[in-house]
Scaffold this motif. Structure first.
Motif, PDB file in Angstrom:
ATOM      1  N   ILE A 163      37.118  44.847  41.946  1.00 22.95           N
ATOM      2  CA  ILE A 163      36.759  43.573  41.320  1.00 22.95           C
ATOM      3  C   ILE A 163      36.014  43.828  40.022  1.00 22.95           C
ATOM      4  O   ILE A 163      36.297  43.204  38.989  1.00 22.95           O
ATOM      5  CB  ILE A 163      35.913  42.725  42.281  1.00 22.95           C
ATOM      6  CG1 ILE A 163      36.799  42.103  43.367  1.00 22.95           C
ATOM      7  CG2 ILE A 163      35.157  41.627  41.529  1.00 22.95           C
ATOM      8  CD1 ILE A 163      36.037  41.303  44.414  1.00 22.95           C
ATOM      9  N   GLN A 167      37.418  42.686  36.202  1.00 22.01           N
ATOM     10  CA  GLN A 167      36.755  41.655  35.411  1.00 22.01           C
ATOM     11  C   GLN A 167      37.095  41.763  33.926  1.00 22.01           C
ATOM     12  O   GLN A 167      37.254  40.744  33.243  1.00 22.01           O
ATOM     13  CB  GLN A 167      35.229  41.755  35.612  1.00 22.01           C
ATOM     14  CG  GLN A 167      34.789  41.320  36.996  1.00 22.01           C
ATOM     15  CD  GLN A 167      33.324  41.616  37.290  1.00 22.01           C
ATOM     16  OE1 GLN A 167      32.763  41.118  38.262  1.00 22.01           O
ATOM     17  NE2 GLN A 167      32.685  42.440  36.477  1.00 22.01           N
ATOM     18  N   LEU A 274      29.707  41.999  41.304  1.00 20.03           N
ATOM     19  CA  LEU A 274      30.201  40.651  41.014  1.00 20.03           C
ATOM     20  C   LEU A 274      29.549  39.988  39.808  1.00 20.03           C
ATOM     21  O   LEU A 274      29.576  38.762  39.684  1.00 20.03           O
ATOM     22  CB  LEU A 274      29.993  39.762  42.249  1.00 20.03           C
ATOM     23  CG  LEU A 274      30.566  40.292  43.560  1.00 20.03           C
ATOM     24  CD1 LEU A 274      30.195  39.363  44.708  1.00 20.03           C
ATOM     25  CD2 LEU A 274      32.078  40.449  43.472  1.00 20.03           C
ATOM     26  N   VAL A 277      32.530  38.120  37.978  1.00 16.12           N
ATOM     27  CA  VAL A 277      33.773  37.932  38.724  1.00 16.12           C
ATOM     28  C   VAL A 277      34.572  36.748  38.197  1.00 16.12           C
ATOM     29  O   VAL A 277      35.803  36.710  38.305  1.00 16.12           O
ATOM     30  CB  VAL A 277      33.478  37.775  40.238  1.00 16.12           C
ATOM     31  CG1 VAL A 277      32.690  36.513  40.513  1.00 16.12           C
ATOM     32  CG2 VAL A 277      34.762  37.806  41.054  1.00 16.12           C
ATOM     33  N   GLU A 278      33.888  35.790  37.575  1.00 14.54           N
ATOM     34  CA  GLU A 278      34.586  34.630  37.037  1.00 14.54           C
ATOM     35  C   GLU A 278      35.562  35.012  35.921  1.00 14.54           C
ATOM     36  O   GLU A 278      36.510  34.264  35.620  1.00 14.54           O
ATOM     37  CB  GLU A 278      33.585  33.589  36.522  1.00 14.54           C
ATOM     38  CG  GLU A 278      32.871  33.928  35.229  1.00 14.54           C
ATOM     39  CD  GLU A 278      31.715  34.916  35.378  1.00 14.54           C
ATOM     40  OE1 GLU A 278      31.127  35.299  34.340  1.00 14.54           O
ATOM     41  OE2 GLU A 278      31.401  35.296  36.530  1.00 14.54           O
ATOM     42  N   SER A 281      39.619  35.220  36.427  1.00 13.17           N
ATOM     43  CA  SER A 281      40.437  34.028  36.154  1.00 13.17           C
ATOM     44  C   SER A 281      40.873  34.019  34.690  1.00 13.17           C
ATOM     45  O   SER A 281      40.094  34.413  33.808  1.00 13.17           O
ATOM     46  CB  SER A 281      39.617  32.782  36.468  1.00 13.17           C
ATOM     47  OG  SER A 281      40.317  31.610  36.146  1.00 13.17           O
ATOM     48  N   LEU A 285      42.786  36.056  42.488  1.00 10.81           N
ATOM     49  CA  LEU A 285      41.942  36.893  43.339  1.00 10.81           C
ATOM     50  C   LEU A 285      42.166  36.503  44.793  1.00 10.81           C
ATOM     51  O   LEU A 285      42.063  35.329  45.153  1.00 10.81           O
ATOM     52  CB  LEU A 285      40.466  36.709  42.979  1.00 10.81           C
ATOM     53  CG  LEU A 285      39.442  37.401  43.893  1.00 10.81           C
ATOM     54  CD1 LEU A 285      39.593  38.920  43.836  1.00 10.81           C
ATOM     55  CD2 LEU A 285      38.020  36.988  43.509  1.00 10.81           C
ATOM     56  N   ALA A 306      33.850  33.237  42.013  1.00 11.22           N
ATOM     57  CA  ALA A 306      35.106  33.356  41.263  1.00 11.22           C
ATOM     58  C   ALA A 306      35.645  31.988  40.871  1.00 11.22           C
ATOM     59  O   ALA A 306      35.278  30.957  41.455  1.00 11.22           O
ATOM     60  CB  ALA A 306      36.137  34.097  42.100  1.00 11.22           C
ATOM     61  N   LYS A 310      42.052  31.452  43.401  1.00 11.91           N
ATOM     62  CA  LYS A 310      41.355  32.346  44.316  1.00 11.91           C
ATOM     63  C   LYS A 310      41.637  31.912  45.745  1.00 11.91           C
ATOM     64  O   LYS A 310      41.941  30.743  46.011  1.00 11.91           O
ATOM     65  CB  LYS A 310      39.845  32.299  44.062  1.00 11.91           C
ATOM     66  CG  LYS A 310      39.232  30.910  44.248  1.00 11.91           C
ATOM     67  CD  LYS A 310      37.744  30.904  43.962  1.00 11.91           C
ATOM     68  CE  LYS A 310      37.150  29.497  44.126  1.00 11.91           C
ATOM     69  NZ  LYS A 310      35.686  29.483  43.906  1.00 11.91           N
TER      70      LYS A 310
END
Length: 345
Positions: A163, A167, A274, A277-278, A281, A285, A306, A310
């Motif tokens: 993850i 990113q 994390l 993590v956004e 997009s 995910l 996220a 997702k």
């Protein structure tokens, strides 16, 4: 000015040499075995283009049934848990995805398994994340891989590292995890926060050990924590099952790590998988977890932070380690991965 030209020329030669070596390794496969009609090749590639920290990564590359060198295939990188190696759960999922038509790459983290690097069993999050980028480099120029259809699957700590890499690694078009763990948070807090009170003491101990090693004393290797602190009766299910998986014929492999470099903790304490993590997009995910896994909250947090698209997908009645190898839990996970990667790759 002349010195600057020499520096630039040296950098160009270095980069060309890197590209040449990785290109040679990514073509003309020499297949080593043939099991269940999925062919596997032993491969290696550098973990970075920066020579001072260059480490060779060892991988198992799986080719799908009916592999045709004239075609381009979607590919999936598979990262193993902390302490694990590519021949264990990562290799199991890599083979099963190859059976579905993907070229898959399971690799040993730098400093671990068959990969290079000293000291052995170093767990450096920055390098672990770079390993995923290096694996992406390797597949991106493989003669049989479609570079626009590369995905990643990370298991346990490998999920957190995958993850984190994805990113900002836009070559990874779809991101999936199994029993995802943020190893930085896990080392800071313990499972469910049970080790948080010991954090300052651990940092003191790491500081003392670094000074000892600076004086030339041996690198300290410590066993993986039981997770229960000083009271074994409080050892969580995940840690008991990890001991069963790695310590018995069920999952044991001679290359697996039985411990890690103690001073790795200073690096792990400073890592959060994390943070952004956004940014994955608008790439998708998928977080797969056992419904009764005591590590489930890591997947919950990743899902909450996220952005779409997702999905959090539970395997009913499965624990964290059940997802490593138990057929009744692996098969529905693979079915979900088939749907996910089939849609997005």
């Amino acid at each position: 000015m002349q010195k600057m030209k020499l520096i630039v020329l040296t950098m160009i030669i270095s980069l060309l040499g890197y590209a040449s070596s990785i290109s040679a390794q990514a073509t003309n496969p020499k297949i080593m075995n043939n099991k269940n009609e999925v062919r596997m090749e032993k491969v290696s590639f550098p973990n970075t283009i920066f020579p001072k920290s260059n480490v060779t990564i060892a991988g198992d590359l799986f080719y799908p049934v009916g592999f045709d060198t004239s075609k381009k295939y979607p590919a999936v990188i598979v990262g193993h848990p902390a302490g694990g190696v590519k021949e264990q759960t990562a290799g199991l999922y890599a083979r099963k995805l190859a059976e579905l038509g993907y070229i898959t790459l399971a690799f040993d983290a730098s400093y671990q398994g068959e990969s290079g690097g000293e000291p052995r069993f170093l767990e450096d999050p920055a390098i672990r994340v770079e390993d995923f980028r290096a694996a992406t480099d390797y597949l991106s120029i493989h003669s049989s891989v479609d570079p626009n259809r590369i995905g990643v699957l990370g298991i346990c700590a490998g999920g957190g590292y995958a993850i984190n890499a994805a990113q900002t690694e836009h070559r990874l078009k779809a991101v999936a995890t199994i029993s995802m763990v943020d190893l930085g948070q896990l080392r800071r807090e313990g499972l469910g926060g049970m080790l948080t009170p010991q954090l300052q003491q651990q940092m003191d101990e790491v500081a003392v050990q670094r000074t000892k090693e600076a004086k030339g004393e041996p690198v300290k290797i410590v066993s993986f924590s039981s997770g229960g602190g000083s009271d074994p009766s409080k050892t969580p299910t995940m840690y008991r099952e990890i001991a069963d998986y790695y310590g018995t014929p069920r999952g044991y492999h001679p290359n697996e790590a039985t411990g890690y470099v103690f001073t790795s903790l200073s690096k792990l304490f400073n890592f959060t998988a994390l943070d952004h993590v956004e940014l994955i997009s608008p790439r998708p995910l998928l977080l797969i977890a056992g419904s009764i896994a005591d590590s489930h909250y890591f997947s919950d947090e990743a899902y909450a932070r996220a952005k779409e698209p997702k999905e959090l997908y539970d395997i009913p009645g499965a624990t964290h380690v059940d997802m490593y190898d138990k057929p009744q839990d692996v098969e529905p996970a693979v079915k979900k991965l088939k749907e996910f990667f089939g849609k997005y790759l």
